[in-house]
Design a protein around this motif. Structure first.
Motif, PDB file in Angstrom:
ATOM      1  N   ARG A 169      35.679  27.404  50.101  1.00  0.00           N
ATOM      2  CA  ARG A 169      34.817  28.380  50.414  1.00  0.00           C
ATOM      3  C   ARG A 169      34.472  28.814  48.943  1.00  0.00           C
ATOM      4  N   GLY A 170      33.169  29.140  48.666  1.00  0.00           N
ATOM      5  CA  GLY A 170      32.819  29.530  47.216  1.00  0.00           C
ATOM      6  C   GLY A 170      32.536  31.015  47.181  1.00  0.00           C
ATOM      7  N   ARG A 171      31.688  31.417  46.417  1.00  0.00           N
ATOM      8  CA  ARG A 171      31.392  32.695  46.193  1.00  0.00           C
ATOM      9  C   ARG A 171      30.554  33.323  47.313  1.00  0.00           C
ATOM     10  N   GLY A 172      30.633  34.718  47.760  1.00  0.00           N
ATOM     11  CA  GLY A 172      30.167  35.082  48.564  1.00  0.00           C
ATOM     12  C   GLY A 172      30.821  35.818  49.489  1.00  0.00           C
ATOM     13  N   VAL A 173      30.454  36.375  50.527  1.00  0.00           N
ATOM     14  CA  VAL A 173      31.124  37.208  51.560  1.00  0.00           C
ATOM     15  C   VAL A 173      31.357  36.431  52.577  1.00  0.00           C
ATOM     16  N   TRP A 174      32.786  36.320  53.144  1.00  0.00           N
ATOM     17  CA  TRP A 174      33.362  35.467  54.318  1.00  0.00           C
ATOM     18  C   TRP A 174      34.039  36.344  55.426  1.00  0.00           C
ATOM     19  N   LEU A 175      34.243  35.784  56.442  1.00  0.00           N
ATOM     20  CA  LEU A 175      34.966  36.279  57.547  1.00  0.00           C
ATOM     21  C   LEU A 175      36.138  35.191  57.542  1.00  0.00           C
ATOM     22  N   GLU A 176      37.367  35.794  57.610  1.00  0.00           N
ATOM     23  CA  GLU A 176      38.584  34.944  57.895  1.00  0.00           C
ATOM     24  C   GLU A 176      39.474  35.741  58.950  1.00  0.00           C
ATOM     25  N   ASP A 177      39.559  35.214  60.201  1.00  0.00           N
ATOM     26  CA  ASP A 177      40.332  35.677  61.188  1.00  0.00           C
ATOM     27  C   ASP A 177      40.014  37.121  61.306  1.00  0.00           C
ATOM     28  N   GLY A 178      38.646  37.308  61.467  1.00  0.00           N
ATOM     29  CA  GLY A 178      38.237  38.724  61.686  1.00  0.00           C
ATOM     30  C   GLY A 178      38.257  39.632  60.385  1.00  0.00           C
ATOM     31  N   VAL A 179      38.854  39.491  59.371  1.00  0.00           N
ATOM     32  CA  VAL A 179      38.566  40.353  58.115  1.00  0.00           C
ATOM     33  C   VAL A 179      37.799  39.811  57.458  1.00  0.00           C
ATOM     34  N   VAL A 180      36.865  40.682  56.651  1.00  0.00           N
ATOM     35  CA  VAL A 180      35.790  40.149  55.608  1.00  0.00           C
ATOM     36  C   VAL A 180      36.444  40.059  54.281  1.00  0.00           C
ATOM     37  N   VAL A 181      36.304  39.015  53.803  1.00  0.00           N
ATOM     38  CA  VAL A 181      36.698  38.468  52.468  1.00  0.00           C
ATOM     39  C   VAL A 181      35.595  38.415  51.522  1.00  0.00           C
ATOM     40  N   VAL A 182      35.552  39.179  50.397  1.00  0.00           N
ATOM     41  CA  VAL A 182      34.673  38.972  49.238  1.00  0.00           C
ATOM     42  C   VAL A 182      35.132  38.287  48.179  1.00  0.00           C
ATOM     43  N   ASN A 183      34.337  37.253  47.829  1.00  0.00           N
ATOM     44  CA  ASN A 183      34.916  36.232  46.838  1.00  0.00           C
ATOM     45  C   ASN A 183      33.841  36.369  45.767  1.00  0.00           C
ATOM     46  N   LEU A 184      33.684  37.160  44.918  1.00  0.00           N
ATOM     47  CA  LEU A 184      32.871  37.058  43.692  1.00  0.00           C
ATOM     48  C   LEU A 184      33.415  37.258  42.372  1.00  0.00           C
ATOM     49  N   GLY A 185      34.693  36.867  42.447  1.00  0.00           N
ATOM     50  CA  GLY A 185      35.286  36.882  40.842  1.00  0.00           C
ATOM     51  C   GLY A 185      36.874  37.275  40.841  1.00  0.00           C
ATOM     52  N   GLN A 186      37.093  38.167  41.874  1.00  0.00           N
ATOM     53  CA  GLN A 186      38.652  38.590  41.839  1.00  0.00           C
ATOM     54  C   GLN A 186      39.450  37.283  42.694  1.00  0.00           C
ATOM     55  N   PRO A 187      40.644  37.301  42.397  1.00  0.00           N
ATOM     56  CA  PRO A 187      41.412  36.395  43.101  1.00  0.00           C
ATOM     57  C   PRO A 187      41.402  36.606  44.559  1.00  0.00           C
ATOM     58  N   VAL A 188      41.495  35.726  45.419  1.00  0.00           N
ATOM     59  CA  VAL A 188      41.574  35.626  46.841  1.00  0.00           C
ATOM     60  C   VAL A 188      42.411  34.715  47.122  1.00  0.00           C
ATOM     61  N   ASN A 189      43.486  35.326  47.894  1.00  0.00           N
ATOM     62  CA  ASN A 189      44.711  34.276  48.500  1.00  0.00           C
ATOM     63  C   ASN A 189      44.467  34.152  49.820  1.00  0.00           C
TER      64      ASN A 189
END
Length: 861
Positions: A427-447
Motif C-alpha cells: 500500500r502506497g500513499r493515501g488513506v486506507w482502511l485496515e480491519d475497520g481502522v482508517v490508516v493515513v499514509n502520507l509520510g509518517q511511519p505506519v506499522n
C-alpha cells in the motif's frame, strides 16, 4: 532561535507520538503522563511547578497505566526519537573522573563532534545534550528494542571516545528510559535554584539513522585485538551446518569432550546461547550444570569460535565433505549471522512464483523484484546499499574486501525463508482502511503486520486552515447542469476522492459538455482543492503512464480533455484501468520488463472531463457517473462569483483534503446507511450511496440518521434511475476482462491476443509463440473483412479451465460473452484445427487491448 517548550516537544517527539511522555518530580516522586493531545497541559503544568520542583522528562515514550510513580523502563519503552548525553563539569563535581573542566571546554568538543546536537542546555552542574534521529525508533518487539538500545550505545561510545581523545570522560547514559531535565525549569538540588537554560536549540539538526547504523555493524576489538561481531542465530547455524545440527541435536547425548567444547564455542556466540547450550548439553548422561557453565565461559574467553578446519580435524570431515559452504566460510558461526538488513539495507519480502525475489529498499522506499543472477552481481548489490553496508556484514578474505557472493546468497536464502510474496500487500500513499481502522499514509511511519505501507515521497497537509464546505457546495450550483441534482453528486465525488482508498467501492465521475460550459473551470477547482493529493493530467496520458505514476498509491486522478477524437485504444485502456480501480482488491495483471506477469491492486478514483465522451462500454458507465453541462448563459454575476470562489479555494491550500481525511471513518458507514433505502442495480446503488454519503459527511461531519438517509434516497431517486444501466451488460465486460487477464506462459492472455493482432497487421514478424499459446484455448484472431474480430470456439475445454471457480464456470461464459455490444455469430464456419470445432462466437476486435508487446510494463513501486 527563540526557544519554545511546546514547539520543542512537538518537534522532538512528534505531533502524534505513540504512548505517553512521562514527567517525573524529584521532590514528590510522582510521575505525570501526557499523550499527544495533552501537550498544552504539560506546558502549563511545567510552568506551574518549575519554581518548586526538579522536573525530568523521559527520553522514550512509555505506555499508559504504569502507576503514579513509575517512569517506565527500557523494557517498556515504545518510541525513541533520539539520544541523550549528560556531560558533567569537573568544577561542579567532586569526583575522581576526568570530567571536562567547564561549559566552554565541553561546548568546544561538542562543536567538533561528528553529529550536531538538536538541543544543548545547562543543567546547573553540566550539559544535557539531545541528538534527534531523522526518524523515530519504534519499538514493537524484542528485535526493535535491541536495535534501539544498540544504536544509543553506539552514539554514546562514539561521543565518549571523542571526549576521551581530548583527555576527558563522560558518563554512559544510553539506556532507553533515561530522563533529562525539562528545559527552562530550575535545578533545586543545592543552594539557590539554577535555571536549566537552553544554550543551543537547532531543530533542523538530525542524525540519519542509516549513517549511525553503519557504526553499529563495524566490528569492535576485544582485549586480544580479535574482531567481535554481533551475535549469531543458533537456528540458522543448525539449518546450514550439518556438523553443528547433529551435535546440538540428536548427537548431543553422545558427543565427546572436544566436540562438546567445539559446539560451545559456536553456541556461546549466538543469541540466547547460554540457555540453548544447557538445553542440548542436558541430554548427555554426564551433564553437570556447573561444569557446563565453566565450559561455556571458557569458550567465550577463547580467541574465537572453532574453525571449519579444526572441526574437520576433530572428526567432522564426514559432515564437512559435502557441505555447500565449504571454502566460502571459515567457521560455522558465520552462517548464524544470516542476513540482517539493519535500518538501511534491503529487507527481504519473499519470492514470486515467476522466480523473482522481492526486496524492500527502505531508503528509496520502493519494492524491487530481482533475479538470483542479479543478486549475485556486485554492481546490482551496490545499487541496493552502499559498500560499507556489505563490507561490514560480509567481509572477504583480504582485508577491506567484500564477499558479494555470500551477500547475494544470504539475501536469496532470506527471501526463501520469508515465503511467497503477494504484491496485494503493498500500500502506497493515501488513506486506507485496515480491519475497520482508517490508516493515513502520507509520510509518517505506519506499522502493520498485514500490509506493507510505502511512502516514496511525503505529502504535507495544512491542518490549521478552516475550509468553507458550504461555499464549495454552492459553487457547483453556479454551473448549468442538464440535471441540477448532478451538482450534489459531483460534490460527493470531491468529498470521497481524498479518502478513496478507505472505501470498499470507488465510483468515478465524468463531466462533459460543449465549449464554454465550465468543464475546464471545474477541473481547475478540483485540482486546487484536491492538491497535493491529486494526480492531474490531460487526455494525452496513457494507461501505462498513469499506472506507473500511481504505483501502489491511493490518490485521485484528474484527466482533462479526455476526448474521443484521440487514440481510441488509449482511451479504452484508461477506462479499463478505471474499471479495475473501482473494487477493493481486484488484481490488475501486467507484464514486467523481464517478461513476467505481475499482479497488484489499484485503488483510485478518476475525474474525467471532455466535450463529447464516446466509446465507453456499459461496464464503464456502470462505474462512471456521467454529469452533463450546458453552455453557460453569460451571467456576469455568476462569472464574478465563480472567479471569487476560485481565488478563495486557492487560498485554502490543502484544507479540503485535511477536512475529509479527519472524517474518513464516517464516509463508508454513511454510504451503507443510504444504500439501505436505494433500489435498482447494485452497481449504481454503490455509486450513488458513496457520492451521497460522502457529500453528507462533508457538510454535516457525521453520519445521517435513518430518516435523513431515507429522505436523501427519495430526493435523488429519479437521478439514480437516470444514471442506471442494465447490469447484465456489465457482467459481460467483466467476463471478458477475466479472460484477458488469465496468465499463460507468464503473460496475460490479452498480451498474446494483442501480439496476434499486431502480427497479422504486419507490425510484428514473429507470432508463432502467440499462436502456440492461444490455439489450444480455442481462440483465433481474424483481421480484415466485414467480420474481423476475436473468435472463440463454442464449448472450448481450455476456457472451462480459465473460468473454473468463477460465476462464469460450466459454460456460463458463453452466455455472458454473447451479451457484449457487437458480439456476433459468424455467417461461415471457423476452423479450430486443434479442437476439431467449427462453430464460434465473434467479438469485435476493438475489445482487445491496444498495447503491443513492447508496451507492456509492470508496476513501478
Amino acid at each position: 532561535m527563540k526557544f519554545s517548550l511546546s514547539e520543542f516537544l512537538a518537534v522532538f517527539w512528534g505531533a502524534s507520538f505513540d504512548g505517553q511522555l512521562k514527567v517525573w518530580s524529584k521532590q514528590t516522586k510522582a510521575t505525570a503522563s501526557y499523550g499527544p493531545k495533552d501537550i498544552s497541559r504539560l506546558v502549563q503544568d511545567v510552568e506551574r511547578r518549575r519554581q518548586a520542583e526538579d522536573l525530568y522528562i523521559g527520553l522514550s515514550t512509555q505506555p499508559a497505566g504504569l502507576g503514579a510513580t513509575s517512569r517506565g523502563t527500557s523494557d517498556t519503552a515504545m518510541m525513541v526519537p533520539g539520544a541523550f548525553a549528560d556531560i558533567d563539569f569537573a568544577e561542579a563535581k567532586n569526583s575522581a573522573k576526568r570530567y571536562p573542566p567547564d561549559a566552554v571546554t565541553a561546548l568546544g568538543l561538542l562543536q567538533s563532534f561528528d553529529f550536531a546536537p538538536f538541543l544543548v542546555q545547562n543543567s546547573g552542574n553540566g550539559l544535557h545534550v539531545l541528538f534527534k534521529f531523522d526518524k523515530p525508533l519504534l519499538i514493537e518487539n524484542r528485535h526493535d528494542r535491541l536495535r534501539a538500545q544498540n544504536l544509543l550505545r553506539v552514539l554514546s561510545r562514539k561521543l565518549a571516545k571523542h571526549f576521551e581523545s581530548a583527555g576527558y570522560e563522560i558518563d554512559n547514559v544510553s539506556d532507553l528510559a533515561r530522563v533529562l531535565r525539562v528545559p527552562e525549569t530550575f535545578n533545586h538540588k543545592s543552594g539557590a535554584p539554577k535555571r536549566v537554560a537552553v544554550i543551543e536549540y537547532n531543530p533542523q539538526n538530525h542524525i540519519a539513522v542509516t549513517e549511525l547504523e553503519q557504526e553499529l555493524f563495524k566490528p569492535t576489538d576485544d582485549k586480544r585485538g580479535t574482531p567481535v561481531f554481533p551475535r549469531g542465530d543458533h537456528t540458522l547455524v543448525q539449518q546450514e551446518c550439518p556438523w553443528y545440527r547433529y551435535y546440538t541435536g540428536e548427537g548431543a547425548a553422545n558427543a565427546d569432550e572436544p566436540t562438546w567444547h567445539a559446539t560451545a564455542s559456536v553456541t556461546a556466540r549466538c543469541r540466547d546461547g547460554e540457555r540453548i547450550f544447557h538445553e542440548y548439553s542436558a541430554r548427555h548422561a554426564a551433564y553437570n550444570p556447573g561444569e557446563a557453565n565453566r565450559k561455556l565461559q571458557r569458550a567465550l574467553d577463547e580467541a574465537g569460535p572453532r574453525t571449519c578446519a579444526t572441526i574437520s580435524e576433530l572428526g567432522g570431515e564426514r559432515f564437512c565433505a559435502d557441505c555447500p559452504h565449504r571454502g566460502t566460510i571459515t567457521s560455522p558461526i558465520q552462517l548464524g549471522r544470516g542476513y540482517d538488513p539493519g535500518l538501511s539495507g534491503p529487507k527481504r519480502l519473499g519470492f514470486t512464483k515467476e522466480g523473482h525475489y522481492a526486496l524492500l529498499d527502505p531508503v528509496r522506499k520502493i519494492v524491487v523484484l530481482a533475479t538470483a543472477q542479479q543478486l549475485l552481481a556486485e554492481q546490482y548489490l551496490l545499487g541496493l546499499a552502499e559498500t560499507a553496508f556489505w563490507a561490514t556484514r560480509y567481509p572477504g578474505r583480504k582485508p577491506g574486501s567484500t564477499n558479494f557472493r555470500a551477500a547475494g546468497e544470504a539475501l536469496i536464502k532470506a527471501c526463501r525463508r520469508a515465503g511467497a510474496f503477494n504484491p496485494v500487500r503493498i500500500r502506497g500513499r493515501g488513506v486506507w482502511l485496515e480491519d475497520g481502522v482508517v490508516v493515513v499514509n502520507l509520510g509518517q511511519p505506519v506499522n502493520s503486520a498485514k500490509y506493507l505501507y510505502l511512502c516514496f515521497e511525503s505529502i504535507s497537509l495544512d491542518s490549521g486552515t478552516q475550509f468553507d464546505v458550504q461555499r464549495l457546495r454552492d459553487h457547483l450550483d453556479l454551473y448549468r447542469w442538464r440535471n441540477p441534482l448532478d451538482a450534489a453528486l459531483l460534490f460527493g465525488w470531491l468529498a470521497m476522492a481524498p479518502v478513496c482508498g478507505a472505501l470498499s467501492w470507488r465510483p468515478h465521475a465524468f463531466v462533459y459538455g460543449p465549449a464554454r460550459s465550465g468543464k475546464t473551470t471545474i477541473h481547475t477547482v478540483a485540482s486546487i482543492i484536491l492538491s497535493p493529493l491529486a494526480i492531474s493530467a490531460d487526455g494525452q496520458s496513457t494507461e501505462a503512464g498513469i499506472r506507473q505514476t500511481l504505483g501502489p498509491d491511493s490518490l485521485p486522478v484528474l484527466l482533462d480533455e479526455f476526448e474521443s477524437d484521440q487514440n481510441g485504444y488509449t482511451l479504452k485502456n484508461i477506462l479499463r484501468l478505471a474499471r479495475s480501480a473501482s473494487s477493493a482488491d481486484t488484481p490488475v495483471l501486467r507484464g514486467t520488463p523481464e517478461g513476467k506477469a505481475m499482479s497488484f491492486s489499484l485503488r483510485t478514483t478518476f475525474l474525467f472531463s471532455a466535450i463529447n465522451p464516446r466509446g465507453m462500454s456499459p461496464a464503464d458507465q456502470s462505474r462512471i457517473s456521467m454529469f452533463e453541462l450546458q453552455m453557460h448563459d453569460n451571467d456576469r454575476e455568476k462569472s464574478r462569483r465563480i472567479a471569487s470562489d476560485e481565488a478563495y479555494f486557492r487560498a485554502t491550500g490543502s484544507a479540503w483534503a485535511s477536512h475529509m481525511i479527519k472524517l474518513a471513518h464516517l464516509v463508508q458507514p454513511s454510504a451503507d446507511a443510504i444504500d439501505l433505502h436505494l433500489t435498482g442495480d447494485r452497481r449504481h446503488r454503490q455509486n450513488m450511496s458513496i457520492l451521497l454519503g460522502a457529500g453528507f459527511v462533508a457538510l454535516h461531519e457525521r453520519t445521517p440518521t435513518n430518516e435523513e438517509a431515507e429522505e436523501l434516497a427519495t430526493a435523488y431517486a429519479s437521478t439514480i434511475e437516470r444514471h442506471a444501466l442494465e447490469g447484465y451488460r456489465d457482467d459481460a465486460q467483466e467476463c471478458f476482462d477475466h479472460l484477458l487477464s488469465h496468465v499463460v506462459d507468464g503473460l496475460p492472455l490479452g498480451h498474446w491476443l494483442a501480439r496476434l493482432r499486431e502480427g497479422q497487421a504486419g507490425r510484428l514478424n514473429d507470432v508463432l509463440d502467440a499462436e502456440r499459446v492461444v490455439s489450444p484455448l480455442g481462440i483465433r484472431v481474424i483481421l480484415g473483412g466485414e467480420h474481423e474480430g476475436v473468435y472463440i470456439a463454442n464449448g472450448a475445454p481450455g476456457l472451462e479451465e480459465v473460468f473454473h471457480g468463477t460465476s462464469w464456470a460450466q459454460r456460463a461464459w458463453q452466455t455472458a460473452l454473447r451479451k457484449l455490444d457487437g458480439s456476433f455469430t459468424p455467417p461461415n464456419p471457423v476452423q479450430f484445427r486443434l479442437l476439431g470445432k467449427k462453430r464460434a462466437l465473434g467479438i469485435p476486435i476493438f475489445y482487445l487491448p491496444e498495447e503491443a508487446p513492447a508496451s507492456w510494463r509492470g508496476p513501478v513501486y
